[in-house]
Design a protein around this motif. Sequence first.
Motif, short mmCIF file in Angstrom:
data_model
loop_
_atom_site.label_atom_id
_atom_site.label_comp_id
_atom_site.label_asym_id
_atom_site.label_seq_id
_atom_site.Cartn_x
_atom_site.Cartn_y
_atom_site.Cartn_z
N CYS A 86 1.12 -1.17 0.10
CA CYS A 86 -0.13 0.02 0.04
C CYS A 86 0.96 1.27 -0.11
O CYS A 86 1.90 1.28 0.76
CB CYS A 86 -1.11 0.09 1.31
N CYS A 89 0.76 2.88 3.86
CA CYS A 89 1.28 2.35 5.26
C CYS A 89 2.18 0.87 4.81
O CYS A 89 2.58 0.47 6.01
CB CYS A 89 0.04 1.75 6.09
N THR A 91 1.10 -2.08 3.98
CA THR A 91 0.45 -3.48 4.00
C THR A 91 0.45 -3.96 2.43
O THR A 91 0.09 -3.29 1.26
CB THR A 91 -1.08 -3.14 4.42
N CYS A 102 -6.39 2.22 4.71
CA CYS A 102 -6.00 3.38 4.37
C CYS A 102 -7.20 4.28 3.59
O CYS A 102 -7.26 5.61 4.03
CB CYS A 102 -4.73 3.52 3.76
#
Length: 131
Positions: A86, A89, A91, A102
């Motif tokens: 992502c 963040c 992920t 997010c």
Amino acid sequence: MAELRNCPSCGTLYVRNSVRDVCEKCYKEEEKKYDIVYKFLKKRENRSATKDTVVEQTGVDEELIFKWVRKGRLQLAQFPNLGYPCAKCGTIIREGKLCTNCISSIRNDLEVHEKEEIRKEQIQLRTYHSQ
Ligand SMILES: [Zn+2]
Ligand SMILES: [Zn+2]
């Protein structure tokens, strides 16, 4: 137009083209690594490997694996546990730019911006269709 650029991987000055985003030497290195990763993932028992397993087993940098996933060289449809981080963040996600967390946490801030993006997209679509 040839564009001189520093290789993002080793810093060597090279002529950039649309296919290669690194210099000749690094490109060859990357292709070798791609072969290793691809051969690893091609085995039936490795199809469901996660990025961590791939990095561990092949010794190839995760950044490269993410790059191939983003470029579609490693197709997520075939490898259910691979993905890329992502943008916010880190992920691991499999589509879009952000994970669902997010997306929902910044949805409010983004609403105005999103509307603007949608408007732009619609304008682009209209332009596209009128061509
Ligand atoms: Zn290089
Ligand atoms: Zn995220």
